[in-house]
Design a protein around this motif. Structure first.
Motif, PDB file in Angstrom:
ATOM      1  N   ALA A 119       0.835  -1.212   0.000  1.00 31.20           N
ATOM      2  CA  ALA A 119       0.000   0.000   0.000  1.00 31.20           C
ATOM      3  C   ALA A 119       0.866   1.258   0.000  1.00 31.20           C
ATOM      4  O   ALA A 119       0.564   2.235  -0.683  1.00 31.20           O
ATOM      5  N   ARG A 120       1.957   1.245   0.767  1.00 30.14           N
ATOM      6  CA  ARG A 120       2.866   2.402   0.795  1.00 30.14           C
ATOM      7  C   ARG A 120       3.435   2.696  -0.577  1.00 30.14           C
ATOM      8  O   ARG A 120       3.572   3.863  -0.971  1.00 30.14           O
ATOM      9  N   GLY A 121       3.800   1.649  -1.292  1.00 29.29           N
ATOM     10  CA  GLY A 121       4.319   1.832  -2.647  1.00 29.29           C
ATOM     11  C   GLY A 121       3.317   2.558  -3.536  1.00 29.29           C
ATOM     12  O   GLY A 121       3.679   3.455  -4.293  1.00 29.29           O
ATOM     13  N   PHE A 122       2.047   2.165  -3.430  1.00 26.85           N
ATOM     14  CA  PHE A 122       1.007   2.831  -4.216  1.00 26.85           C
ATOM     15  C   PHE A 122       0.794   4.265  -3.741  1.00 26.85           C
ATOM     16  O   PHE A 122       0.686   5.189  -4.536  1.00 26.85           O
ATOM     17  N   ALA A 123       0.728   4.457  -2.423  1.00 30.18           N
ATOM     18  CA  ALA A 123       0.454   5.792  -1.854  1.00 30.18           C
ATOM     19  C   ALA A 123       1.550   6.787  -2.212  1.00 30.18           C
ATOM     20  O   ALA A 123       1.272   7.952  -2.485  1.00 30.18           O
TER      21      ALA A 123
END
Length: 125
Positions: A90-94
């Motif tokens: 999720a961090r990668g996407f955010a």
């Protein structure tokens, strides 16, 4: 007898409303799902985002579902209309393809003590 049945129906209706109100509003769930679709994160399959309440927090897990299996789960914490990235996926996407979207953020580290990361991940398996 009639009043008892009416009272039970009213109580059941209130419980269903409160359970629904505890989750992510459908308009907000649509926002995160559309973020995946518009960014073309997954080439095939279907983006599936689900919400779960654990203790007093609401979590959202999103992944791509195909006939061949599922992608890695991206885990988000939902607070006041904002999806806060919890795990690396999720961090990668955010911080990447979703950056600049007002309804997406990365949760600051370290995570608050009341977030049970393991229980949240297990809830979506």
């Amino acid at each position: 007898m009639f009043k008892t049945k009416l009272g039970l129906c009213f109580a059941a209706a209130l419980m269903s409303v409160s359970v629904h109100a505890a989750g992510v509003p459908s308009a907000d769930m649509d926002k995160i799902t559309l973020s995946f679709i518009n960014a073309k994160i997954y080439a095939g399959g279907a983006v599936n985002c689900r919400d779960k309440q654990i203790a007093q927090r609401i979590y959202v897990g999103c992944q791509n579902r195909t006939l061949g299996g599922n992608s890695q789960l991206s885990l988000w914490l939902y607070e006041a209309g904002v999806f806060k990235a919890l795990n690396g996926t999720a961090r990668g996407f955010a911080e990447g393809r979703f950056s600049g979207q007002q309804h997406i953020a990365a949760m600051p580290l370290p995570l608050p003590a009341d977030i049970d990361f393991g229980a949240a991940m297990a809830a979506f398996k």
